[in-house]
Design a protein around this motif. Structure first.
Motif, PDB file in Angstrom:
ATOM      1  N   ARG B 186      22.966 -30.988  -9.763  1.00  0.00           N
ATOM      2  CA  ARG B 186      21.737 -31.319 -10.474  1.00  0.00           C
ATOM      3  C   ARG B 186      20.471 -30.977  -9.684  1.00  0.00           C
ATOM      4  O   ARG B 186      19.389 -30.921 -10.249  1.00  0.00           O
ATOM      5  N   GLY B 187      20.628 -30.850  -8.400  1.00  0.00           N
ATOM      6  CA  GLY B 187      19.433 -30.631  -7.581  1.00  0.00           C
ATOM      7  C   GLY B 187      18.612 -31.897  -7.465  1.00  0.00           C
ATOM      8  O   GLY B 187      17.397 -31.855  -7.277  1.00  0.00           O
ATOM      9  N   GLY B 188      19.270 -33.028  -7.629  1.00  0.00           N
ATOM     10  CA  GLY B 188      18.597 -34.329  -7.572  1.00  0.00           C
ATOM     11  C   GLY B 188      19.487 -35.329  -8.265  1.00  0.00           C
ATOM     12  O   GLY B 188      20.629 -35.015  -8.611  1.00  0.00           O
ATOM     13  N   GLU B 189      18.930 -36.529  -8.481  1.00  0.00           N
ATOM     14  CA  GLU B 189      19.778 -37.551  -9.099  1.00  0.00           C
ATOM     15  C   GLU B 189      19.882 -37.384 -10.605  1.00  0.00           C
ATOM     16  O   GLU B 189      20.817 -37.855 -11.230  1.00  0.00           O
ATOM     17  N   ASN B 190      18.873 -36.730 -11.198  1.00  0.00           N
ATOM     18  CA  ASN B 190      18.876 -36.578 -12.649  1.00  0.00           C
ATOM     19  C   ASN B 190      18.844 -35.105 -13.036  1.00  0.00           C
ATOM     20  O   ASN B 190      18.582 -34.248 -12.196  1.00  0.00           O
ATOM     21  N   VAL B 191      19.101 -34.861 -14.318  1.00  0.00           N
ATOM     22  CA  VAL B 191      18.973 -33.496 -14.832  1.00  0.00           C
ATOM     23  C   VAL B 191      17.483 -33.232 -15.039  1.00  0.00           C
ATOM     24  O   VAL B 191      16.832 -33.899 -15.851  1.00  0.00           O
ATOM     25  N   THR B 192      16.945 -32.306 -14.249  1.00  0.00           N
ATOM     26  CA  THR B 192      15.504 -32.024 -14.293  1.00  0.00           C
ATOM     27  C   THR B 192      15.280 -30.518 -14.290  1.00  0.00           C
ATOM     28  O   THR B 192      16.219 -29.743 -14.441  1.00  0.00           O
ATOM     29  N   GLY B 193      14.032 -30.153 -14.065  1.00  0.00           N
ATOM     30  CA  GLY B 193      13.689 -28.737 -13.949  1.00  0.00           C
ATOM     31  C   GLY B 193      14.433 -28.086 -12.794  1.00  0.00           C
ATOM     32  O   GLY B 193      14.764 -26.894 -12.853  1.00  0.00           O
ATOM     33  N   ASP B 194      14.725 -28.865 -11.752  1.00  0.00           N
ATOM     34  CA  ASP B 194      15.484 -28.321 -10.617  1.00  0.00           C
ATOM     35  C   ASP B 194      16.888 -27.927 -11.059  1.00  0.00           C
ATOM     36  O   ASP B 194      17.441 -26.921 -10.621  1.00  0.00           O
ATOM     37  N   THR B 195      17.481 -28.762 -11.930  1.00  0.00           N
ATOM     38  CA  THR B 195      18.820 -28.446 -12.447  1.00  0.00           C
ATOM     39  C   THR B 195      18.765 -27.147 -13.239  1.00  0.00           C
ATOM     40  O   THR B 195      19.624 -26.274 -13.088  1.00  0.00           O
ATOM     41  N   LEU B 196      17.727 -27.035 -14.071  1.00  0.00           N
ATOM     42  CA  LEU B 196      17.581 -25.830 -14.897  1.00  0.00           C
ATOM     43  C   LEU B 196      17.461 -24.592 -14.006  1.00  0.00           C
ATOM     44  O   LEU B 196      18.102 -23.569 -14.259  1.00  0.00           O
ATOM     45  N   ALA B 197      16.651 -24.716 -12.945  1.00  0.00           N
ATOM     46  CA  ALA B 197      16.426 -23.569 -12.061  1.00  0.00           C
ATOM     47  C   ALA B 197      17.725 -23.133 -11.394  1.00  0.00           C
ATOM     48  O   ALA B 197      18.046 -21.952 -11.342  1.00  0.00           O
ATOM     49  N   ARG B 198      18.510 -24.120 -10.916  1.00  0.00           N
ATOM     50  CA  ARG B 198      19.740 -23.702 -10.233  1.00  0.00           C
ATOM     51  C   ARG B 198      20.821 -23.253 -11.210  1.00  0.00           C
ATOM     52  O   ARG B 198      21.600 -22.380 -10.894  1.00  0.00           O
ATOM     53  N   PHE B 199      20.827 -23.814 -12.408  1.00  0.00           N
ATOM     54  CA  PHE B 199      21.774 -23.332 -13.421  1.00  0.00           C
ATOM     55  C   PHE B 199      21.439 -21.881 -13.796  1.00  0.00           C
ATOM     56  O   PHE B 199      22.330 -21.065 -14.014  1.00  0.00           O
ATOM     57  N   TYR B 200      20.143 -21.599 -13.872  1.00  0.00           N
ATOM     58  CA  TYR B 200      19.713 -20.239 -14.202  1.00  0.00           C
ATOM     59  C   TYR B 200      20.133 -19.273 -13.094  1.00  0.00           C
ATOM     60  O   TYR B 200      20.676 -18.195 -13.364  1.00  0.00           O
ATOM     61  N   ALA B 201      19.897 -19.701 -11.840  1.00  0.00           N
ATOM     62  CA  ALA B 201      20.264 -18.850 -10.705  1.00  0.00           C
ATOM     63  C   ALA B 201      21.769 -18.594 -10.699  1.00  0.00           C
ATOM     64  O   ALA B 201      22.228 -17.469 -10.483  1.00  0.00           O
ATOM     65  N   LEU B 202      22.538 -19.654 -10.972  1.00  0.00           N
ATOM     66  CA  LEU B 202      24.002 -19.501 -11.014  1.00  0.00           C
ATOM     67  C   LEU B 202      24.407 -18.553 -12.145  1.00  0.00           C
ATOM     68  O   LEU B 202      25.246 -17.682 -11.971  1.00  0.00           O
ATOM     69  N   HIS B 203      23.744 -18.756 -13.302  1.00  0.00           N
ATOM     70  CA  HIS B 203      24.138 -18.022 -14.515  1.00  0.00           C
ATOM     71  C   HIS B 203      23.819 -16.535 -14.421  1.00  0.00           C
ATOM     72  O   HIS B 203      24.575 -15.719 -14.933  1.00  0.00           O
ATOM     73  N   VAL B 204      22.698 -16.194 -13.789  1.00  0.00           N
ATOM     74  CA  VAL B 204      22.298 -14.780 -13.824  1.00  0.00           C
ATOM     75  C   VAL B 204      22.519 -14.051 -12.496  1.00  0.00           C
ATOM     76  O   VAL B 204      22.439 -12.825 -12.462  1.00  0.00           O
ATOM     77  N   VAL B 205      22.787 -14.775 -11.418  1.00  0.00           N
ATOM     78  CA  VAL B 205      22.977 -14.092 -10.136  1.00  0.00           C
ATOM     79  C   VAL B 205      24.360 -14.386  -9.544  1.00  0.00           C
ATOM     80  O   VAL B 205      25.184 -13.481  -9.371  1.00  0.00           O
ATOM     81  N   VAL B 206      24.604 -15.664  -9.260  1.00  0.00           N
ATOM     82  CA  VAL B 206      25.815 -16.027  -8.511  1.00  0.00           C
ATOM     83  C   VAL B 206      27.081 -15.706  -9.312  1.00  0.00           C
ATOM     84  O   VAL B 206      27.978 -15.021  -8.817  1.00  0.00           O
ATOM     85  N   PHE B 207      27.133 -16.201 -10.540  1.00  0.00           N
ATOM     86  CA  PHE B 207      28.351 -15.993 -11.342  1.00  0.00           C
ATOM     87  C   PHE B 207      28.575 -14.512 -11.679  1.00  0.00           C
ATOM     88  O   PHE B 207      29.707 -14.021 -11.562  1.00  0.00           O
TER      89      PHE B 207
END
Lengths: 461, 427
Positions: B186-207
């Motif tokens: 999550r990039g923190g305790e809750n689902v926030t903009g940080d979660t979105l940013a890392r999900f995006y990074a995972l989705h378009v780069v890492v994966f």
């Protein structure tokens, strides 16, 4: 002077014992459901006015500490003598009759001044609540209650009208709760009930009048059925008006015929300002009609609807602009205006409904119409604005508001229809794209059939 | 070192245009050409299953193409994500098509991969020396599910937001390092903009990078070891060496292309007839809406965790569920090493049957959770069962008792399906 360690230990032990003793006493009192007494043992009032007091008798008025526990004055540290005067110390006590500092209460007419002793004093109030008003007593004497009380004292050989409300009838006497305490009788949700104690009492209201009109006792019941009571009591909207919001608090009085719009305008500001500039306001004043209350009623104010406008049977305009029986000099031109305004309102409502249906149809088909749906709110705003403009009693301003709404509905409808066309277009596009795909698949299959079979070649993993 | 084309060792030069010759000389295409001309595909009853891998590859290429187009307009921030996706759908020319194609092809891809995994298991294609091929395949399966999970949040709509909150909370239940994993996800305790940013990074780069590496390894291994032939088919046709086969180019490739075109047509139809919904923008401070659910391929886990009691013995129900799914995943991964002989194979087959049945029932239950949706649930269960049982047909011989039993069960499933559809239509 330095102390020896032994002295320090003894002193510490004594302090600890004293603290423990106090704590134990407090704990014992609380465990028995009693609060620790806030009054000193030699407090003079307790001797007579508490049931366990040495000189208490059946005829002596009682003011127990427990009754006062939640009293705002008591909580602020005020004690009996701060309101009633006299000496709190038994040693200095004088009989009430002989003590000039004792504030005597012999009739209801004494009560406003009794409370006003502090509440009208800026210096006193500043100590406890610097922002508190200090004109309540003065206001009271201008109220219907105050005037009646004063008149009764002056006209009836000094005999006050004991049925007239004074401070204690609304706020209580001993155990007065802060006005922002939800249990206070003057907390917004309780105000109407408090007023109804007297004003819903048929016997008490019998024979009483205001400006030669009987006071009646149906106001509370009517208000309970009003849109305001529903908002306050059912929806918990504490800004919804109750008795004091229109009639005033300490200076409670029905608003005059020409002041009704001002009372309503406290909340309905936009409508009040439009009405203030309308010719109809002057017409109402000229014939003695009470502004807003003429169409909307006074205590039984129901949810207004578009049906109130126009010349249909449910409309209020027809009450005066009736072609067969016009009242108060109402004109036929006014009737025509009412009819036109209603028709135009209905036109916008119909257009909103059509646009909404088109948007819903697009949504049902899974199309994206957030934009048109969002913009449709502007049409609802325009409709609300148009309904407000009805209070100008002129079709012109109403038309301007409606035209804005009609522009929005036309735009929303066009965009929603575009989206519906998009939906059809996508199906056409799909059909068109499937043709070459199927054609290629067919050609591929035909070509595969022409390829030489190469079975039995042998396969090695 | 330049590689000259030898006229006698390759196709005639006069048949090629100059560009082809140019590339040929510089890239050494003759080596590839030689490889392609030598590669053969065995012909037997299970040959159609070979097309599933190619179809998955085709859908992955569509994912890349549509994903690149979407990334041109997508803005990965809580303030703009939803609006940018809405703009893609409403303002960008053919944006609706690209988004719908991306979403639908992602789901079709996972579906095809599941079938590919299942048929590979049925054919026992994981046998020596293809254990690593199986491992890379299962890893790719997991990776594509992770693609789906990370991509689900990107539109930042209400359903995805709360489904991600629930999904990441499940990760947090993993004993030992769950809380750290939750913070990492999550990039923190809750689902926030940080979660979105890392999900995006995972989705378009890492994966995607991980997929390219794993897919490359998978394809290399498939190429190296060739197509696996089920034992039964090899025995039936008189041994692997006597199996009929066809050249990969053009025979198999053209058949593969038919499948790709059919998939393309299906994708176009789904995108046009059932546009992917966007829903309402996520409100992190709002209450969770009714009916939140993850993508369909996570539904069986979601439904199971919902049904588990608060405590199973001395353990928390959710922890037991998470551990059970983790263990099941490990068993799937280690299948080539667990299949040690007829006894373990039978045990694995029983487990696989139970797992597929469990997946079907829980998915149907999760898809139609309402009590009055039992007919719809039965429709979905019988439909999925029909698909899975049909996959078994090539593994049975005609006119045998087992084939007749299978056909009987298939007919029963079809009957139940028709009855449930009829019941639902009459309601």
């Amino acid at each position: 002077m330095t102390k020896s360690p032994k002295q320090l230990v003894i002193r510490f032990a004594l302090l600890a014992m004293a603290f423990a003793g106090q704590a134990a006493q407090r704990g014992w009192a609380q465990s028995n459901g009693e609060r620790p007494s806030a009054l000193p043992a030699d407090y003079s009032c307790s001797i007579c006015h508490q049931r366990e007091g040495e000189l208490w008798s059946e005829v002596t008025p009682v003011a127990e500490e427990n009754d006062l526990a939640d009293d705002i004055h008591w909580l602020k540290g005020l004690r009996c003598h701060d309101c009633h005067g006299g000496s709190p110390s038994l040693a200095e006590f004088k009989n009430h009759r002989d003590d000039p500092s004792f504030r005597t209460l012999t009739s209801p007419a004494d009560i406003p001044a009794f409370c006003g002793h502090c509440h009208s004093s800026i210096d006193t109030m500043r100590k406890y609540n610097p922002s508190a008003r200090t004109d309540q007593e003065a206001e009271y004497w201008t109220s219907g209650h105050g005037r009646r009380l004063k008149a009764s004292v002056e006209e009836d050989n000094g005999q006050p009208d004991t049925a007239v409300a004074t401070c204690i009838d609304c706020h209580g006497s001993h155990g007065i709760l802060a006005v922002n305490n939800v249990n206070s009788p003057v907390f917004p949700i309780h105000v109407a009930e408090t007023c109804a104690h007297c004003h819903a009492d048929e016997t008490l209201m019998a024979g009483r009048s205001y400006h030669d009109r009987p006071l009646g006792n149906e106001q509370y019941q009517q208000w309970r059925e009003s849109v305001h009571a529903r908002a306050l009591l059912e929806n918990g909207n504490q800004s919804a008006p109750t008795c004091n919001d229109c009639h005033g608090n300490h200076g409670a009085m029905p608003p005059g015929v020409n002041s009704v719009a001002n009372a309503c305008g406290t909340c309905h500001g936009k409508i009040a300002s439009l009405f203030a500039e309308a010719t109809m306001k002057h017409q109402f004043e000229n014939v003695g009609l009470p502004g807003c209350a003429t169409c909307h009623g006074s205590h039984l104010i129901t949810q207004p609807s578009d049906n109130m406008l126009g010349m249909e049977s449910a409309a209020v305009c027809v009450n005066c602009h009736n072609p067969d029986n016009p009242k108060y000099g109402a004109t036929l031109a006014g009737a025509e205006s009412a009819r036109t305004m209603r028709a135009r309102l209905e036109q916008l409502k119909q257009e909103i409904n059509d646009a909404e249906t088109t948007v819903q149809e697009a949504e049902r088909l899974g199309m994206e119409v957030h934009g048109p749906r969002f913009d449709l709110r502007q049409a609802f705003d325009a409709l609300t604005n148009a309904r407000t403009q009805v209070h100008t009693f002129k079709p012109g301003p109403l038309d301007a508001a409606l035209d804005n709404g009609l522009k929005v509905t036309a735009d929303v409808k066009r965009r929603a229809e575009d989206v519906l066309w998009q939906h059809t277009y996508r199906r056409l596009w799909l059909a068109a794209s499937l043709v070459p795909i199927l054609l290629v698949v067919g050609l591929l299959l035909l070509y595969i059939r022409t390829l030489p079979t190469s079975a039995s070649t042998g396969y090695e993993e | 070192m330049s590689c000259r084309v030898k006229p006698e060792g390759s196709l005639a030069v006069n048949r090629r245009n100059r560009l082809w010759l140019f590339l040929h000389e510089r890239l050494g295409l003759d080596a590839l050409e030689g490889l392609a001309s030598k590669k053969r595909v065995p012909i037997h009853r299970c040959t159609p299953f070979y097309y599933l891998g190619g179809m998955a590859l085709f859908l992955f290429l569509i994912q890349i193409a549509t994903g690149i187009l979407l990334s041109v307009y997508y803005k990965p921030s809580p303030d703009q994500a939803f609006e940018s996706v809405r703009a893609i759908e409403t303002e960008i020319q053919f944006g609706w098509l690209i988004r719908s194609a991306h979403s639908w092809s992602a789901n079709l891809l996972v579906g095809v991969l599941l079938l590919h995994l299942l048929t590979t298991y049925m054919a026992r294609s994981y046998r020596q020396p293809r254990e690593v091929t199986w491992l890379t395949g299962v890893a790719l399966m997991g990776l594509f599910m992770a693609f789906g999970f990370s991509g689900y949040l990107l539109p930042w709509n209400e359903l995805a937001f709360f489904a991600t909150r629930v999904g990441t909370a499940i990760v947090g239940r993993i004993p030992g390092f769950g809380s750290q994993l939750l913070l990492l996800a999550r990039g923190g305790e809750n689902v926030t903009g940080d979660t979105l940013a890392r999900f995006y990074a995972l989705h378009v780069v890492v994966f995607p990078l991980s997929t390219v590496v794993l897919l490359g390894a998978h394809l290399f291994l498939v190429q190296k070891h060739g197509m696996s032939v089920p034992d039964r088919e090899a025995d039936r046709l008189g041994g692997a060496g006597k199996l009929p086969s066809m050249p990969f180019v053009p025979h198999f490739l053209l058949r593969d292309m038919v499948g790709w075109y059919v998939a393309l047509g299906l994708l176009a139809a789904l995108a046009a007839l059932f546009p992917w919904e966007l829903g309402e923008k996520a409100d992190p401070f709002g209450s969770a809406p009714e009916g939140i659910k993850p993508e369909w391929y996570f539904l069986f886990m979601f439904q199971t965790l919902k049904l588990l009691p608060a405590h199973v013995g001395p353990f928390e129900g959710e922890v037991v569920g998470v551990l059970a799914f983790g263990f099941s995943g490990l068993v799937v991964l280690l299948v080539p090493f667990l299949d040690r002989g007829p006894r373990t194979r039978r045990a694995l087959n029983v487990l696989a049957t139970l797992a597929v049945g469990f997946f079907i029932i829980m998915t149907a239950w999760g898809w139609f959770p309402a009590a009055d949706h039992s007919a719809l649930r039965i429709i979905l269960i019988s439909l999925l069962t029909l698909i899975v049982l049909t996959l078994l047909l090539p593994f049975t011989d005609r006119r045998t008792a087992i084939r007749q039993s299978l056909c009987g069960v298939l007919a029963l499933c079809a009957l139940v399906l028709l009855a449930a559809v009829g019941w639902e239509l009459m309601k």
